[in-house]
Scaffold this motif. Structure first.
Motif, PDB file in Angstrom:
ATOM      1  N   THR A 209      34.120-117.784 -26.090  1.00  0.00           N
ATOM      2  CA  THR A 209      34.322-116.728 -25.108  1.00  0.00           C
ATOM      3  C   THR A 209      35.524-117.075 -24.241  1.00  0.00           C
ATOM      4  OG1 THR A 209      32.792-117.817 -23.575  1.00  0.00           O
ATOM      5  CG2 THR A 209      31.880-116.075 -24.979  1.00  0.00           C
ATOM      6  N   HIS A 210      35.927-116.135 -23.383  1.00  0.00           N
ATOM      7  CA  HIS A 210      37.020-116.381 -22.442  1.00  0.00           C
ATOM      8  C   HIS A 210      36.459-116.608 -21.039  1.00  0.00           C
ATOM      9  CE1 HIS A 210      39.300-114.569 -25.762  1.00  0.00           C
ATOM     10  NE2 HIS A 210      40.312-115.261 -25.287  1.00  0.00           N
ATOM     11  N   PHE A 211      37.116-117.463 -20.286  1.00  0.00           N
ATOM     12  CA  PHE A 211      36.591-117.950 -19.014  1.00  0.00           C
ATOM     13  C   PHE A 211      37.389-117.397 -17.831  1.00  0.00           C
ATOM     14  CE2 PHE A 211      36.546-121.326 -15.686  1.00  0.00           C
ATOM     15  CZ  PHE A 211      35.191-121.307 -15.399  1.00  0.00           C
ATOM     16  N   PHE A 212      36.647-116.996 -16.792  1.00  0.00           N
ATOM     17  CA  PHE A 212      37.242-116.469 -15.562  1.00  0.00           C
ATOM     18  C   PHE A 212      36.547-117.110 -14.357  1.00  0.00           C
ATOM     19  CE2 PHE A 212      37.962-113.217 -18.676  1.00  0.00           C
ATOM     20  CZ  PHE A 212      39.074-112.472 -18.282  1.00  0.00           C
ATOM     21  N   ILE A 213      37.282-117.240 -13.253  1.00  0.00           N
ATOM     22  CA  ILE A 213      36.655-117.609 -11.992  1.00  0.00           C
ATOM     23  C   ILE A 213      37.029-116.587 -10.923  1.00  0.00           C
ATOM     24  CG2 ILE A 213      36.619-120.085 -12.518  1.00  0.00           C
ATOM     25  CD1 ILE A 213      38.991-120.448 -10.615  1.00  0.00           C
ATOM     26  N   VAL A 214      36.241-116.563  -9.861  1.00  0.00           N
ATOM     27  CA  VAL A 214      36.490-115.683  -8.724  1.00  0.00           C
ATOM     28  C   VAL A 214      36.678-116.551  -7.490  1.00  0.00           C
ATOM     29  CG1 VAL A 214      35.597-113.800  -7.307  1.00  0.00           C
ATOM     30  CG2 VAL A 214      35.038-113.892  -9.758  1.00  0.00           C
ATOM     31  N   LYS A 215      37.797-116.344  -6.780  1.00  0.00           N
ATOM     32  CA  LYS A 215      38.083-117.090  -5.556  1.00  0.00           C
ATOM     33  C   LYS A 215      38.617-116.124  -4.505  1.00  0.00           C
ATOM     34  CE  LYS A 215      39.839-121.287  -5.758  1.00  0.00           C
ATOM     35  NZ  LYS A 215      38.687-122.193  -5.534  1.00  0.00           N
ATOM     36  N   ASP A 216      37.919-116.065  -3.373  1.00  0.00           N
ATOM     37  CA  ASP A 216      38.360-115.240  -2.241  1.00  0.00           C
ATOM     38  C   ASP A 216      38.618-113.789  -2.646  1.00  0.00           C
ATOM     39  OD1 ASP A 216      38.274-117.515  -0.564  1.00  0.00           O
ATOM     40  OD2 ASP A 216      40.291-118.095  -1.201  1.00  0.00           O
ATOM     41  N   GLY A 217      37.761-113.251  -3.489  1.00  0.00           N
ATOM     42  CA  GLY A 217      37.863-111.857  -3.894  1.00  0.00           C
ATOM     43  C   GLY A 217      38.881-111.577  -4.963  1.00  0.00           C
ATOM     44  N   GLU A 218      39.521-112.613  -5.488  1.00  0.00           N
ATOM     45  CA  GLU A 218      40.490-112.455  -6.570  1.00  0.00           C
ATOM     46  C   GLU A 218      39.980-113.130  -7.840  1.00  0.00           C
ATOM     47  OE1 GLU A 218      44.556-112.281  -3.833  1.00  0.00           O
ATOM     48  OE2 GLU A 218      44.116-114.104  -4.985  1.00  0.00           O
ATOM     49  N   ILE A 219      40.492-112.676  -8.974  1.00  0.00           N
ATOM     50  CA  ILE A 219      40.061-113.199 -10.265  1.00  0.00           C
ATOM     51  C   ILE A 219      41.168-114.065 -10.853  1.00  0.00           C
ATOM     52  CG2 ILE A 219      39.393-112.569 -12.618  1.00  0.00           C
ATOM     53  CD1 ILE A 219      38.285-109.955 -11.438  1.00  0.00           C
TER      54      ILE A 219
END
Length: 315
Positions: A209-219
């Motif tokens: 799969t592909h990985f994402f993170i969320v920081k301070d309302g941004e992706i």
């Protein structure tokens, strides 16, 4: 299957599915390819995973089929073989297989192709003596709700996503040994999936799969330089940006991932699945507000793609 984003509940209908091999339907128990097939001998071929949803008339519609066929043909071109079918004929064959199985919703299709049958088990493409092999396997599969509810656990493995001059990670080939080795290491660590780094030590992708993170309302997600050109990944990026969410395709490290507000993975089978833990570090929210928002937006995007029913003309 009890782990990973590909976990699903068994369905007895899969015992009697019909599988298309080069345009001919076979019962599951009788579906076979030659031991001289390039895909078996060498992993020489490209494939796609497709998701089927019920369309407005009740017939199954393959979501984002145009993008999947484009990626399939691009892969075959890179491997220097040509299909005996046009994209339109591919679509017609896919839908004929779905109809033969009365498979119209909650269905996952594995579309596999290889260079063809070889005269002898040898790597030289010139030893191939048939047109490409094309196999269509439709199965009744819905993602397990457990993974979405609890969130996935990831383990960072030592297996790296390599440079394109060794094996281009953008090519969706049958040769998946680096991903398989990563998957094995993650399983030994009792994790759901492997988190893989690029040759520079930045976060690249997961093994399937592909990985994402969320920081301070941004992706944030990787640059994409060392991962497959994921269809769902691209759709999520497009959809988020259209909704006014800032998306960065950039280099970032495990330090950033460990300290993310949220994290999630994407893939054709399960869509978007939250991540609860990375290398034993619990994230701030297993399924936070951004994950919930994107899941809703992705569902709308799929609905919009299938709203007009089946499309078969792709040439």
């Amino acid at each position: 299957m009890t782990h990973s984003t590909h976990a699903y509940a068994p369905d007895p209908r899969n015992d009697s599915i019909l599988i298309d091999i080069n345009g001919e339907l076979f019962p599951r128990a009788d579906a076979k390819v030659s031991v001289f097939d390039s895909g078996f001998v060498l992993g020489d071929g490209v494939w796609e995973g497709l998701r089927v949803y019920a369309g407005p008339d009740g017939k199954g519609v393959i979501a984002f089929l145009d993008r999947h066929l484009a990626r399939l043909y691009a892969g075959a071109k890179t491997l220097d073989y040509e299909f005996p079918l046009s994209k339109t004929e591919f679509a017609e064959r896919l839908y004929a297989c779905l109809d033969a199985n009365e498979a119209h919703d909650g269905v996952h299709v594995r579309l596999m192709t290889s260079r063809g049958v070889k005269a002898t088990p040898y790597q030289d493409p010139r030893a191939t003596i048939t047109p490409p092999t094309i196999v269509i396997i439709p199965e009744f599969k819905t993602p397990s709700p457990d993974a979405g509810a609890r969130g996935l656990s990831l383990f960072t493995v030592h297996v790296r996503r390599g440079y394109p001059d060794v094996q281009d990670q953008k090519l969706n080939s049958h040769s998946k040994l680096n991903c398989i080795m990563a998957c094995i290491q993650a399983a030994k660590a009792d994790a759901d999936e492997a988190l893989m780094l690029d040759p520079h030590g930045f976060v690249a992708t997961c093994n399937s799969t592909h990985f994402f993170i969320v920081k301070d309302g941004e992706i944030w997600t990787s640059t994409g330089d060392f991962c497959l050109g994921g269809i769902t990944r691209k759709v999520i990026i497009e959809t988020a940006r259209e909704a006014g969410v800032t998306v960065h395709e950039r280099n970032f490290s495990l330090h950033d991932a460990y300290n993310a507000d949220e994290a999630f993975v994407t893939g054709t089978f399960a869509g978007l699945t939250p991540v609860a833990e990375i290398d034993g570090r619990t994230l701030g929210a297993a399924s936070g507000p951004m994950v919930a928002k994107l899941r809703g937006l992705y569902k709308e995007r799929v609905a919009n793609d299938i709203k007009d029913g089946r499309r078969v003309n792709f040439d």
